[in-house]
Design a protein around this motif. Structure first.
Motif, mmCIF file in Angstrom:
data_model
loop_
_atom_site.group_PDB
_atom_site.id
_atom_site.type_symbol
_atom_site.label_atom_id
_atom_site.label_comp_id
_atom_site.label_asym_id
_atom_site.label_seq_id
_atom_site.Cartn_x
_atom_site.Cartn_y
_atom_site.Cartn_z
ATOM 1 N N LEU A 75 4.273 -2.370 -8.106
ATOM 2 C CA LEU A 75 4.055 -3.797 -7.872
ATOM 3 C C LEU A 75 4.806 -4.297 -6.645
ATOM 4 O O LEU A 75 4.331 -5.199 -5.948
ATOM 5 C CB LEU A 75 4.481 -4.598 -9.106
ATOM 6 C CG LEU A 75 3.631 -4.426 -10.363
ATOM 7 C CD1 LEU A 75 4.150 -5.340 -11.462
ATOM 8 C CD2 LEU A 75 2.164 -4.718 -10.084
ATOM 9 N N THR A 126 5.195 -2.897 -3.879
ATOM 10 C CA THR A 126 4.479 -2.609 -2.641
ATOM 11 C C THR A 126 3.468 -3.704 -2.296
ATOM 12 O O THR A 126 3.018 -3.786 -1.146
ATOM 13 C CB THR A 126 3.749 -1.264 -2.741
ATOM 14 O OG1 THR A 126 2.790 -1.313 -3.818
ATOM 15 C CG2 THR A 126 4.740 -0.138 -3.015
ATOM 16 N N MET A 127 3.109 -4.545 -3.274
ATOM 17 C CA MET A 127 2.197 -5.649 -2.998
ATOM 18 C C MET A 127 2.840 -6.690 -2.094
ATOM 19 O O MET A 127 2.139 -7.473 -1.446
ATOM 20 C CB MET A 127 1.749 -6.306 -4.309
ATOM 21 C CG MET A 127 0.938 -5.398 -5.205
ATOM 22 S SD MET A 127 0.642 -6.109 -6.845
ATOM 23 C CE MET A 127 -0.199 -7.619 -6.413
ATOM 24 N N SER A 144 -4.937 1.111 -5.267
ATOM 25 C CA SER A 144 -4.476 -0.185 -4.785
ATOM 26 C C SER A 144 -3.510 -0.779 -5.805
ATOM 27 O O SER A 144 -3.839 -0.836 -6.996
ATOM 28 C CB SER A 144 -5.663 -1.136 -4.585
ATOM 29 O OG SER A 144 -5.235 -2.479 -4.453
ATOM 30 N N PRO A 145 -2.321 -1.220 -5.378
ATOM 31 C CA PRO A 145 -1.367 -1.785 -6.343
ATOM 32 C C PRO A 145 -1.938 -2.949 -7.136
ATOM 33 O O PRO A 145 -1.710 -3.050 -8.351
ATOM 34 C CB PRO A 145 -0.191 -2.214 -5.465
ATOM 35 C CG PRO A 145 -0.299 -1.374 -4.239
ATOM 36 C CD PRO A 145 -1.753 -1.146 -4.023
ATOM 37 N N TYR A 146 -2.658 -3.837 -6.469
ATOM 38 C CA TYR A 146 -3.209 -4.981 -7.188
ATOM 39 C C TYR A 146 -4.235 -4.535 -8.231
ATOM 40 O O TYR A 146 -4.241 -5.042 -9.374
ATOM 41 C CB TYR A 146 -3.854 -5.956 -6.210
ATOM 42 C CG TYR A 146 -4.530 -7.123 -6.896
ATOM 43 C CD1 TYR A 146 -3.771 -8.184 -7.378
ATOM 44 C CD2 TYR A 146 -5.903 -7.145 -7.081
ATOM 45 C CE1 TYR A 146 -4.380 -9.251 -8.031
ATOM 46 C CE2 TYR A 146 -6.522 -8.205 -7.723
ATOM 47 C CZ TYR A 146 -5.755 -9.256 -8.197
ATOM 48 O OH TYR A 146 -6.355 -10.291 -8.846
#
Length: 283
Positions: free
Chosen positions: A118, A120-121, A156-158
């Motif tokens: 998270l 990294t977002m 993708s983190p999200y």
């Protein structure tokens, strides 16, 4: 009955106010689209006139035909569709796998690792773009679509967060029953969780497709003229013989450019809403 009438009359003003607020917000969000369509129908003189003209005197429909013919619109559209679809499929698959692991598997340090994902977002993508370009240039992947393949395989983190929240809301009894029947984690994921996660899958595909379709910086930096996307072509190559940009034709091209995303969203909006609601059920 009188009490019921009083309750109904009490909520009518608030309901009317809510509709007014939604109407105002809808007009604000639709304003840029309306301005774009009006700009696409103006002549260059009307575009540059001071004070600015809101409505064109005569609609210039040939701006749309020029947008389709001044550049190889079909080829650049095909490039964008291929790149966006490929990335969306890959990142949806890998993000679903990672989100499933965080939601259902048990392991030491899982929560700390999820916090790292998270975090990294919060790192702006623009900060990593130049080092990423240098890396891809050194291994010979510039002017190819391999960077998007690697980005898709990296998840993708999200979207990992989206799938983690969605999978965490599924009752554990389904998982326990499958384990008792001898199913491994791969079969549980493929036969139980994926069929139940169509809203999250479609939402993930929609978001990742839109990210890639609307991206300008990465294609402009990593792709050559033959492989680049429609966003770069619209921004860069609608020019007159003197090399000046033609804003009315650019506006017409941009209006055509939004059609695929609008069609996909209109088809998938019900799944998008379901996924957003379900992802907030359980933390």
């Amino acid at each position: 009955m009188a009490g019921t009438r009083r309750v109904r009359s009490r909520f009518q003003p608030s309901t009317a106010g809510l509709y007014v607020l939604l109407l105002v917000l809808a007009m604000l969000f639709a304003g840029p689209i309306g301005w774009l369509l009006l700009a696409a129908l103006k002549s260059r003189e009307e575009w540059a006139s001071i004070p600015a003209r809101i409505l064109p005197e005569h609609a210039q429909w040939d701006n749309f035909s020029r947008a389709l013919t001044d550049i190889n619109f079909a080829a650049y559209t095909a490039n964008s569709l291929f790149l966006s679809t490929m990335y969306a499929l890959l990142v949806t698959a890998t993000s679903a796998l990672v989100g499933f692991g965080f939601a259902r598997l048990r392991g030491r340090g899982k929560h700390a690792l999820f916090l790292v994902v998270l975090s990294t977002m919060m790192l702006p993508q623009i900060l990593t773009l130049l080092p990423t370009y240098v890396l891809f240039a050194r291994i010979g992947l510039v002017n190819t679509y391999w960077p998007w393949v690697l980005w898709g395989l990296g998840a993708s983190p999200y979207l990992v967060f989206l799938f983690r929240q969605f999978f965490a809301a599924i009752p554990r009894e389904l998982e326990d029953a499958a384990i008792m029947d001898g199913c491994g984690w791969a079969r549980i994921f493929g036969r139980i969780f994926l069929p139940l996660s169509w809203p999250a899958l479609i939402t993930s595909f929609l978001l990742s497709f839109t990210w890639t379709w609307g991206d300008f910086i990465a294609p402009a930096l990593l792709l050559d003229v033959d492989h680049t996307t429609l966003s770069v072509a619209i921004t860069s190559w609608y020019r007159d013989p003197r090399g000046n940009a033609i804003p009315t034709v650019q506006a017409a091209g941009a209006a055509l450019y939004t059609i695929p995303v609008l069609l996909i969203f209109l088809f998938a909006q019900r799944y998008f809403i379901r996924s957003v609601v379900a992802s907030g059920i359980k933390g």
